[in-house]
Scaffold this active site. Structure first.
Site, PDB file in Angstrom:
ATOM      1  CE1 TYR A 194      29.930  21.206  47.566  1.00 38.54           C
ATOM      2  CE2 TYR A 194      28.861  22.811  48.994  1.00 38.54           C
ATOM      3  CZ  TYR A 194      28.933  21.537  48.468  1.00 38.54           C
ATOM      4  OH  TYR A 194      28.026  20.579  48.842  1.00 38.54           O
ATOM      5  N   GLY A 210      25.239  15.836  52.649  1.00 37.47           N
ATOM      6  CA  GLY A 210      25.776  16.841  53.564  1.00 37.47           C
ATOM      7  C   GLY A 210      25.033  18.155  53.510  1.00 37.47           C
ATOM      8  CG  ASP A 211      24.890  20.207  49.945  1.00 40.20           C
ATOM      9  OD1 ASP A 211      25.720  21.020  50.367  1.00 40.20           O
ATOM     10  OD2 ASP A 211      25.081  19.500  48.947  1.00 40.20           O
ATOM     11  NE  ARG A 212      17.256  18.553  54.100  1.00 39.34           N
ATOM     12  CZ  ARG A 212      16.228  19.370  53.962  1.00 39.34           C
ATOM     13  NH1 ARG A 212      15.272  19.105  53.075  1.00 39.34           N
ATOM     14  NH2 ARG A 212      16.138  20.466  54.689  1.00 39.34           N
TER      15      ARG A 212
END
Length: 490
Positions: free
Chosen positions: A139, A257-259
């Site tokens: 990030y 996107g994290d999943r």
């Protein structure tokens, strides 16, 4: 499965409510707040989701020592995530979203300025080396720019599936990772391309360019409701695979996107083909959004009408049923006065208001200047100070039949007379662990010249995301010395 998430952690704050009118001051909606909820974002969200799936998750990151980081430590510990963090070098980035129902109204960010490259520890490197699957959630806060971490990731890339979720302000993925997962806008920007045409050809062209640029095994470009485009293999000019996403209605795509990255790493570690793993991950990301996305996660709730940290710290220690002050202290079992553990209530109020709860403990028999200095230093570390005080019976077991010199009631009253002490909780046990477990402070502070990690309470505090700290010890000031001096006076 043993999974290591490497990346930058954010604190996400959701202010949820309803809007039925516009402000008379300006044409903007007025949101009546129903709840405020905090949760781990960025790499913290990836780690949380994987831990909820039942995996053994270690999070390699950097955390500050501010109030936001304390919330994150508590949230991540409650989710079963093991946090491995380097020395803090920047404030906690916080993203606050105001929602009207399920629809975002505005987002404001704090502490999101560029951060220096954080430090690395041996435990962080060991978590990378021992992982069965790795997700890099970059990030743009510097963790992926650390040379030791990059070297460790490069070393394991040939034997452990690494899914790298990049960021425009982040670092270039190390060579040899299994798959990089930019969204379309990130892919075009990284490739130096623009496109106003069809999504699939633009995604495939950017993916081919980035696969060669980054020397990765594959690039999976996500394109929102259109699913994803995968490029892999040596003949990438002809290897673009379109992976459709199930149709779903989405109010807020936060966390998709994290999943996807977390699920993709697990399926690759299970030795599924990249196409199959990507299809399953895209489907899971769609299902995650259909279920409410990141906003639907439990997180850490706070009542909207909670008092401010400053106001909460001025609450009285104990109130009786009539509203009059009932006493100067209460017992950790709640049996004193009105039977309400107000030290616990104070901690809840301060924490709900976003404050930091600090605690310390001891016998405090014959209060002296060393005690006062330690207590004052502890209070400066947070928004309230709660003292865990040994009862008379506990002191006798620890110090002998001639102690305490001052009764527990008087000791508590003297402590409360100090401006820096907000509450006192009496405990009968020999150690304060049970007492601490009742209100779970963010910081446990003791005076001394030893390492805070050596304190016996350190492991207990870590179980809920708290920390132990020490403040300077003042020699030649002790209860025993004061008692001996009084004995000589006669």
């Amino acid at each position: 499965m043993r999974v290591t998430v490497v990346g930058d952690v954010l604190l996400d704050v959701d202010i949820n409510g309803r809007s039925t009118r516009l402000s008379p001051d300006a044409p903007v909606p007025v949101v009546d707040v129903d709840e405020v909820r905090r949760r781990a974002g960025g790499a913290g969200l990836v780690a949380t989701l994987l831990a909820q799936d039942g995996h053994d998750v270690g999070l390699v990151t950097a955390l500050s020592d501010d109030a936001g980081a304390l919330h994150l430590r508590r949230i991540l510990a409650g989710s079963g995530v093991t946090v491995l963090a380097g020395r803090p070098l920047a404030p906690t980035p916080t993203k606050t979203r105001v929602r009207n129902g399920q629809r975002p109204v505005v987002r404001y960010d704090q502490g999101c300025a560029p951060a220096p490259v954080p430090d690395c520890t041996a435990k962080m490197l060991a978590a990378i080396a021992s992982a069965e699957a790795i997700v890099v959630a970059d990030y743009g806060r510097g963790i992926t720019a650390n040379r030791e971490i990059r070297a460790a990731l490069a070393e394991v890339a040939s034997r452990v599936p690494i899914v790298w979720d990049p960021h425009p302000s982040g670092s270039q993925p190390v060579a040899g990772v299994a798959v990089v997962t930019p969204n379309l806008s990130e892919a075009l920007a990284s490739a130096g391309m623009t496109s106003d045409g069809p999504v699939r050809p633009a995604s495939a062209a950017a993916a081919r360019h980035l696969k060669d640029l980054w020397s990765s095994n594959a690039v999976l470009v996500t394109v929102a409701e259109d699913g994803a485009v995968l490029v892999q293999g040596k003949d990438s000019a002809r290897d673009a695979v379109t992976i459709p996403a199930p149709k779903t209605t989405v109010d807020d795509p936060c966390g998709a996107g994290d999943r996807l990255a977390g699920s993709l790493a697990i399926y690759l570690a299970e030795r599924r083909s990249l196409v199959e793993a990507a299809a399953l991950a895209v489907a899971e990301a769609s299902g995650f959004l259909a279920a409410g996305g990141a906003a639907a996660l439990a997180g850490e709730a706070a009542p909207p009408a909670a008092p401010s940290a400053q106001a909460a710290s001025t609450l009285p220690l104990l109130w009786g049923p009539s509203g009059q002050r009932a006493g100067n202290s209460h017992r950790s079992d709640g049996q004193h006065g009105a039977g309400v553990p107000d030290g616990v209530a104070l901690a809840s109020a301060v924490r709900a208001a976003g404050g930091t709860v600090v605690a310390t403990g001891g016998c405090f028999d014959l209060l002296h200047a060393g005690h006062a200095r330690t207590l004052a230093a502890a209070r400066k570390l947070g928004d309230c100070l709660i003292v865990c005080l040994n009862t008379d019976a506990s002191v006798r077991r620890l110090k002998g039949p001639r102690r305490p010199i001052v009764s527990e009631e008087d000791r508590a009253e003297l402590l409360l007379a100090l401006e820096c002490v907000d509450a006192v909780i009496l405990f009968d046990e020999d150690t304060p662990e049970a007492c601490l477990s009742r209100f779970q402070p963010d910081l446990w502070v003791k005076g001394g010249d030893y390492n805070a990690d050596e304190l016996p309470e350190s492991r207990l505090l870590a179980s809920w995301g708290g920390r132990c700290l020490t403040v300077p010890y003042h020699p030649a000031r002790s209860t025993s010395g004061l008692a001996e001096a009084l004995a000589r006076v006669g």
